[in-house]
Design a protein around this motif. Structure first.
Motif, PDB file in Angstrom:
ATOM      1  N   VAL A   1       0.885  -1.325  -0.024  1.00 26.96           N
ATOM      2  CA  VAL A   1       0.019   0.059  -0.060  1.00 26.96           C
ATOM      3  C   VAL A   1       0.804   1.191  -0.003  1.00 26.96           C
ATOM      4  O   VAL A   1       0.595   2.145  -0.806  1.00 26.96           O
ATOM      5  N   ALA A   2       1.987   1.324   0.824  1.00 31.96           N
ATOM      6  CA  ALA A   2       2.674   2.499   0.972  1.00 31.96           C
ATOM      7  C   ALA A   2       3.649   2.449  -0.322  1.00 31.96           C
ATOM      8  O   ALA A   2       3.765   3.456  -1.064  1.00 31.96           O
ATOM      9  N   ALA A   3       3.990   1.457  -1.056  1.00 29.69           N
ATOM     10  CA  ALA A   3       4.668   1.642  -2.296  1.00 29.69           C
ATOM     11  C   ALA A   3       4.007   1.968  -3.228  1.00 29.69           C
ATOM     12  O   ALA A   3       4.514   2.750  -4.209  1.00 29.69           O
ATOM     13  N   CYS A   4       2.804   1.776  -3.509  1.00 34.37           N
ATOM     14  CA  CYS A   4       1.927   2.173  -4.377  1.00 34.37           C
ATOM     15  C   CYS A   4       1.480   3.794  -4.519  1.00 34.37           C
ATOM     16  O   CYS A   4       1.420   4.427  -5.269  1.00 34.37           O
ATOM     17  N   PHE A   5       1.833   4.295  -3.300  1.00 31.63           N
ATOM     18  CA  PHE A   5       1.708   5.726  -3.184  1.00 31.63           C
ATOM     19  C   PHE A   5       2.968   6.545  -3.240  1.00 31.63           C
ATOM     20  O   PHE A   5       3.143   7.656  -4.256  1.00 31.63           O
ATOM     21  N   PHE A   6       4.205   5.777  -2.780  1.00 33.68           N
ATOM     22  CA  PHE A   6       5.434   6.527  -2.674  1.00 33.68           C
ATOM     23  C   PHE A   6       6.217   6.427  -4.318  1.00 33.68           C
ATOM     24  O   PHE A   6       7.029   7.250  -4.539  1.00 33.68           O
ATOM     25  N   LEU A   7       6.112   5.106  -4.703  1.00 33.68           N
ATOM     26  CA  LEU A   7       7.033   4.857  -6.078  1.00 33.68           C
ATOM     27  C   LEU A   7       6.563   5.575  -7.077  1.00 33.68           C
ATOM     28  O   LEU A   7       7.429   6.132  -7.623  1.00 33.68           O
ATOM     29  N   PRO A   8       5.477   5.727  -7.400  1.00 35.40           N
ATOM     30  CA  PRO A   8       4.848   6.673  -8.384  1.00 35.40           C
ATOM     31  C   PRO A   8       5.279   8.247  -8.442  1.00 35.40           C
ATOM     32  O   PRO A   8       5.964   8.778  -9.146  1.00 35.40           O
ATOM     33  N   LEU A   9       5.459   8.738  -7.170  1.00 44.24           N
ATOM     34  CA  LEU A   9       5.702  10.043  -6.707  1.00 44.24           C
ATOM     35  C   LEU A   9       7.545  10.299  -6.951  1.00 44.24           C
ATOM     36  O   LEU A   9       7.766  11.078  -7.501  1.00 44.24           O
ATOM     37  N   ILE A  10       8.041   9.076  -6.550  1.00 41.88           N
ATOM     38  CA  ILE A  10       9.399   9.108  -6.792  1.00 41.88           C
ATOM     39  C   ILE A  10       9.988   9.029  -8.248  1.00 41.88           C
ATOM     40  O   ILE A  10      10.819   9.974  -8.924  1.00 41.88           O
ATOM     41  N   MET A  11       9.125   8.296  -9.150  1.00 40.82           N
ATOM     42  CA  MET A  11       9.427   8.109 -10.568  1.00 40.82           C
ATOM     43  C   MET A  11       8.974   9.477 -11.078  1.00 40.82           C
ATOM     44  O   MET A  11       9.618   9.944 -12.131  1.00 40.82           O
ATOM     45  N   ILE A  12       7.863  10.127 -10.815  1.00 44.52           N
ATOM     46  CA  ILE A  12       7.522  11.354 -11.297  1.00 44.52           C
ATOM     47  C   ILE A  12       8.382  12.348 -11.237  1.00 44.52           C
ATOM     48  O   ILE A  12       8.950  13.448 -11.904  1.00 44.52           O
ATOM     49  N   TYR A  13       8.908  12.654  -9.953  1.00 51.32           N
ATOM     50  CA  TYR A  13       9.794  13.368  -9.547  1.00 51.32           C
ATOM     51  C   TYR A  13      11.191  13.377 -10.385  1.00 51.32           C
ATOM     52  O   TYR A  13      11.702  14.387 -10.694  1.00 51.32           O
ATOM     53  N   THR A  14      11.517  12.101 -10.365  1.00 50.10           N
ATOM     54  CA  THR A  14      13.004  11.898 -11.012  1.00 50.10           C
ATOM     55  C   THR A  14      13.037  12.350 -12.632  1.00 50.10           C
ATOM     56  O   THR A  14      13.753  12.812 -13.244  1.00 50.10           O
ATOM     57  N   ALA A  15      11.522  12.031 -13.168  1.00 43.61           N
ATOM     58  CA  ALA A  15      11.451  12.269 -14.672  1.00 43.61           C
ATOM     59  C   ALA A  15      11.507  13.670 -14.671  1.00 43.61           C
ATOM     60  O   ALA A  15      12.095  14.242 -15.829  1.00 43.61           O
ATOM     61  N   TRP A  16      10.738  14.488 -14.002  1.00 42.84           N
ATOM     62  CA  TRP A  16      10.772  16.019 -13.897  1.00 42.84           C
ATOM     63  C   TRP A  16      12.009  16.695 -13.886  1.00 42.84           C
ATOM     64  O   TRP A  16      12.460  17.455 -14.624  1.00 42.84           O
ATOM     65  N   VAL A  17      13.035  16.078 -12.831  1.00 38.71           N
ATOM     66  CA  VAL A  17      14.244  16.613 -12.811  1.00 38.71           C
ATOM     67  C   VAL A  17      15.111  16.233 -13.949  1.00 38.71           C
ATOM     68  O   VAL A  17      15.884  17.212 -14.472  1.00 38.71           O
ATOM     69  N   TYR A  18      15.173  15.374 -14.705  1.00 35.90           N
ATOM     70  CA  TYR A  18      15.647  14.857 -15.990  1.00 35.90           C
ATOM     71  C   TYR A  18      15.163  15.876 -16.957  1.00 35.90           C
ATOM     72  O   TYR A  18      16.072  16.326 -17.777  1.00 35.90           O
ATOM     73  N   ARG A  19      13.976  16.086 -17.024  1.00 36.83           N
ATOM     74  CA  ARG A  19      13.223  16.875 -17.939  1.00 36.83           C
ATOM     75  C   ARG A  19      13.973  18.566 -18.013  1.00 36.83           C
ATOM     76  O   ARG A  19      14.387  18.902 -18.773  1.00 36.83           O
ATOM     77  N   VAL A  20      13.873  18.842 -16.622  1.00 32.61           N
ATOM     78  CA  VAL A  20      14.477  20.259 -16.313  1.00 32.61           C
ATOM     79  C   VAL A  20      15.867  20.267 -16.566  1.00 32.61           C
ATOM     80  O   VAL A  20      16.279  21.448 -17.227  1.00 32.61           O
TER      81      VAL A  20
END
Length: 387
Positions: A350-369
């Protein structure tokens, strides 16, 4: 019905085995090119400005990339506690060296620019080399030893007992097959780092990165083939000796594992897993060809494909075994006998389903910037780059 019963114990074990592989692959794909760049630093950069360019290609992202290493360690600790305890004690000295190298790397990043003395900066450049090359080599050595099995046995109380002393355990890790796996790992991550530098730099640095990347990709390709032949004809595998209880208690002693003729028997039992080594070989070949032909993005994508294929091939060939015992196969840890409880795995999911997408989205945003190349003119501007 209790909420966690909606997902069976068997399914939760499979999900967390899959997520363990995801963490390892994500770590190798992200922090792997950081290590490769560090290993290439003294060779791809000849002047201080060139080396500053190389360092600044990974400067904004290397800390975030290590999140996957931390997540992977936490996952193993929480989902596979026996695996965590036995592997970290069995690889104690190797883990110490890896952590020492990983600690040395951020110190070098921060201290290198504090003085303009060439000797000072050269010493920290070699510290970055050690911080990149040593973990890349030792992670491969660890994988090789997992395939061979560690010397331990479990007591009736499920206490893991080593069958050799600390020094012999460490020296035993440095066997020919595991060293070959270490060379493959190092070469692959060097090629991965070269692919990153080709994408992020221009001029002489990019040209040297191509040259070293070509050689590294070829070494990784040939080394992986040799390791596969060695596994096929020179190393025994492990398999269950009795019907498997997929949702039984986490007790390896009631789930007997024995030795088999070869790990590669898994390909006859599950032919579809052949796709993993094919992707590993194809990724190395794509990277090598792309580096030779002057492409910029394809070399990095090729090494990412190779990382995915090679790590997946190990996990799929070994499944369901995750840590075999070389001295007492019946004590081997598997997906079905070494996990945490049903409730623990469900709560963590349950915790992973919430936090893993956040980490992946943030990581993708950082590389985009931070997308774009780094030039020598850029590193002269303190507002753009700080290393």
């Amino acid at each position: 019905m209790i909420l966690h019963d909606l997902i069976s114990f068997e399914m939760l074990r499979l999900i967390w085995w899959f997520l363990m592989g995801v963490m390892l692959i994500a770590f190798a794909m992200t922090d792997g090119f950081d290590m490769g760049v560090g290993a290439l630093l003294p060779f791809a950069g000849k002047t201080d400005r060139e080396r500053r360019v190389i360092i600044n290609t990974v400067g904004p992202v290397w800390e975030g990339n290590q999140v996957w290493f931390i997540l992977g360690g936490a996952l193993i600790f929480a989902a596979w506690p026996m695996l965590y305890a036995i592997s970290f004690s069995g690889f104690y000295f190797a883990m110490f060296l890896i952590l020492a190298a990983l600690i040395l790397r951020p110190v070098a990043f921060k201290y290198r620019s504090k003085r303009e003395d060439p000797a000072w900066r050269s010493r920290w450049d070699w510290a970055l080399f050690i911080g990149g090359a040593a973990p890349a080599l030792l992670f491969g050595v660890a994988v090789g030893n997992v395939l061979l099995g560690l010397p331990f046995h479990l007591t009736p109380d499920l206490v893991a007992m080593p069958d050799t002393g600390p020094l012999m355990r460490f020296l035993g890790l440095l066997n020919p097959f595991s060293l070959l796996c270490g060379v493959v790992s190092l070469a692959l991550l060097v090629a991965h780092g070269a692919g990153w530098l080709v994408l992020k730099t221009t001029g002489a640095v990019q040209s040297r990165a191509r040259k070293f990347g070509e050689r590294a990709a070829l070494v990784a390709l040939l080394g992986y083939l040799l390791a596969g032949l060695w596994l096929a004809f020179g190393i025994e595998g492990f398999h269950y000796a009795a019907p498997i209880l997929h949702d039984g208690p986490s007790n390896p002693l009631i789930h007997p594992v024995t030795r088999s003729a070869s790990w590669l028997l898994a390909y006859s039992e599950r032919p579809w897993i052949t796709i993993a080594p094919v992707l590993g070989l194809a990724g190395c070949l794509i990277s090598w060809l792309a580096l030779r032909s002057g492409r910029e993005l394809a070399p990095l994508l090729g090494t990412k494909l190779a990382i995915f294929g090679m790590i997946s091939s190990v996990g799929l060939v070994m499944f369901p075994v995750i840590l075999p015992s070389a001295t007492d196969p019946a004590s081997s840890l598997t997906v079905w006998n070494a996990s945490s409880s049903h409730l623990s795995l469900f709560v963590m999911l349950v915790a992973a389903c919430f936090f893993l997408p956040l980490i992946m989205i943030y990581t993708a945003w950082v590389y985009r910037v931070l997308w774009g190349k780094v030039s020598e003119d850029d590193v002269d501007d303190p507002e753009l780059h700080s290393y």
